[in-house]
Design an enzyme around this catalytic site. Structure first.
Site: not given
Length: 548
Positions: A454, A458
């Site tokens: 994650y 991002k």
């Protein structure tokens, strides 16, 4: 015995005179039947108007109805004779249902948050306007008679809106001077007090900036029984109101209209300033606004077409509502068609044009179909809000390629495909705003949770945004992203995550988690023309967590 009806408004006087004319005609055999017939038709029209307006206007609330009943049944003559009021207050001064609904509508239309009422009487108008104010709105009522404050307060206390009303007793001009000295301003001012002072109240409001830049002034009784325009009228109040109407008409600072409701209601607004010859005012875009728009108007999205991915819940749902409230048509994109339809229905209930589209943004065919569906329905896309994302937690040594690929397929690959597909539409038309949802995890490594895929995805969204932002700005397309902190959701409050929440809170200077509503203004700003000089920017909204 009920007192005879006393005419008070122009229409009521017309009815009175028509009734007399009808009586004369009926008692004179020489009057042609055609004349009597036309008199009756005129009388029917005049008699039926007020009743029809009451029937077709929204009905008053129960507190307003109670206040009206209390007002008309009160013995105002005795109150004055007992020395409780300075003046003999006529029952005809009471605001009624239709007038109350008009005032309420004007508050709604002007989006007023603060209202000044000059002359309250029994408080019907004040409570009507308070009902239209937001929860944190305020109405200050200036009333000369302390008795009237005590009369209205019990009804105000019964209403959930009464707490918005503050009654200031004493001469209205004294209160206005105090408010001006404090720098107070109002979005709407309603004047219904001593007629001879109307000009003084009006001049003081404008000369001392008690009226906000986009505020409106509403003035009651400006047709005063028709005597303001009858040439042979010698009525003192009528002359005062005639002078007031003419003064406002001659004032170049404003524009106005008289609405022939009951005894006349004048609505006044300040017009934009235009400098005269030899003016020392720097009349540039700072003064007059870009394209003549004030700064808040530049945030409007009227006529724009937007989409939001992952809009079936959470941040995406909040973004969709915000863009719609700012004026955009909004396509709600979500893998779960049912969730998308629920949010689209929410927008519809608020009067926002919307459509629900089911799409998995990790699939290129879904992304292209999503774009095609929106363009087919609304002709173009101006705002692309790429918000959909997933988060899977695992220790880095245990992160599988499957988890890595799933995360990147949605968070980075999917965002790229959405940017590219929407970009083709926007580059062709020479205009577009792309807003990607990144994360605070693009700046720091949030802890103690472990989320390698994650965090990395991002960070990639931020670099994607920066690259596209520089490549496309000279072709009219701005690309920016928003990096939220940890957002408060029902899942976060589960028993298993409670220890993590306490750790996160200790790392956030703001002392709380983000609410989805904390992010709404940012997406509207980035979607609007007000942010035209911003591109490739990562707008971080995390309560200061990345600073510690």
């Amino acid at each position: 015995m009920q007192a005879a009806k006393v005419s008070d408004t122009p229409v009521e006087f017309v009815v009175e005179y028509l009734l007399k004319a009808k009586e004369i005609a009926e008692n004179n055999a020489n009057v042609p039947a055609e004349l009597r017939d036309n008199l009756q038709k005129a009388l029917d029209i005049a008699c039926g108007l007020d009743g029809y307006l009451e029937q077709m206007s929204s009905q008053e609330s129960e507190p307003l109805a109670e206040l009206y009943r209390k007002s008309i049944s009160h013995d105002w003559n005795k109150v004055h004779e007992d020395g409780k009021t300075l003046f003999r207050l006529p029952v005809t001064c009471i605001t009624g249902q239709v007038e109350g609904q008009v005032l309420k509508m004007l508050v709604h239309m002007s989006k007023a948050k603060r209202v000044l009422e000059i002359g309250m009487f029994t408080g019907y108008g004040a409570l009507s306007m308070a009902e239209a104010l937001p929860e944190n709105g305020q109405l200050i009522a200036c009333e000369l008679e302390p008795y009237l404050k005590d009369f209205a307060q019990p009804i105000f206390d019964k209403s959930p809106h009464g707490k918005k009303i503050t009654v200031r007793t004493g001469p209205a001009m004294d209160t206005m001077k105090e408010l001006a000295a404090m720098g107070e301003q109002f979005d709407m001012v309603f004047i219904d007090a001593d007629k001879h002072n109307y000009i003084n109240y009006y001049k003081f409001l404008l000369d001392h900036n008690l009226l906000r830049i986009d505020g409106v002034i509403c003035v009651d009784n400006t047709l005063f029984k028709g005597r303001v325009y009858l040439k042979d009228s010698a009525d003192d109040f009528g002359k005062a109101l005639q002078d007031f109407n003419q003064f406002v008409t001659n004032d170049p600072r404003v524009e106005q209209v008289i609405i022939p409701l009951r005894d006349g209601l004048t609505i006044i607004r300040r017009v934009p300033y235009i400098p005269q010859l030899k003016s020392t005012v720097t009349y540039d875009e700072v003064f007059r606004g870009v394209q003549g728009k004030q700064v808040l108007d530049r945030l409007r999205l009227d006529g724009k077409v937007a989409y939001v991915t992952g809009a079936g819940q959470g941040i995406g749902r909040a973004f969709a509502h915000a863009l719609g409230e700012a004026g955009a048509k909004v396509a709600i994109i979500d893998m779960d068609k049912g969730k998308a339809e629920i949010v689209a229905h929410e927008l519809t209930l608020k009067g926002i044009s919307s459509m629900a589209v089911s799409a998995d943004i990790s699939k290129p065919e879904d992304v292209q179909k999503m774009i095609d569906d929106i363009v087919s329905k609304w002709g173009t896309i101006h705002i692309a809000c790429n918000n959909a994302g997933i988060n899977k937690n695992s220790a880095s040594e245990d992160t599988s390629l499957e988890e890595w690929d799933q995360t990147f397929n949605v968070n980075l690959r999917g965002t790229f495909m959405c940017c590219q597909a929407a970009g083709h539409v926007m580059l062709k038309q020479g205009y577009g705003k792309i807003i990607n949802t990144a994360s605070m995890a693009s700046l720091i490594v949030p802890h103690p949770q472990k989320q390698l895929s994650y965090n990395t995805s991002k960070a990639g969204v931020v670099k994607l945004t920066q690259t596209l932002g520089t490549e496309w700005i000279d072709r009219g397309v701005r690309v920016n992203c928003i990096s939220p902190g940890i957002v408060d959701t029902p899942l976060i409050h589960s028993e298993s995550l409670e220890p993590l929440v306490q750790r996160w809170l200790s790392d956030i200077p703001a002392g709380r988690l983000a609410q989805v509503t904390d992010l709404q203004a940012a997406v509207v700003y980035l979607a609007s023309d007000a942010s035209d000089y911003m591109t490739g920017h990562n707008l971080v909204i995390e309560g200061g967590q990345s600073l510690w």
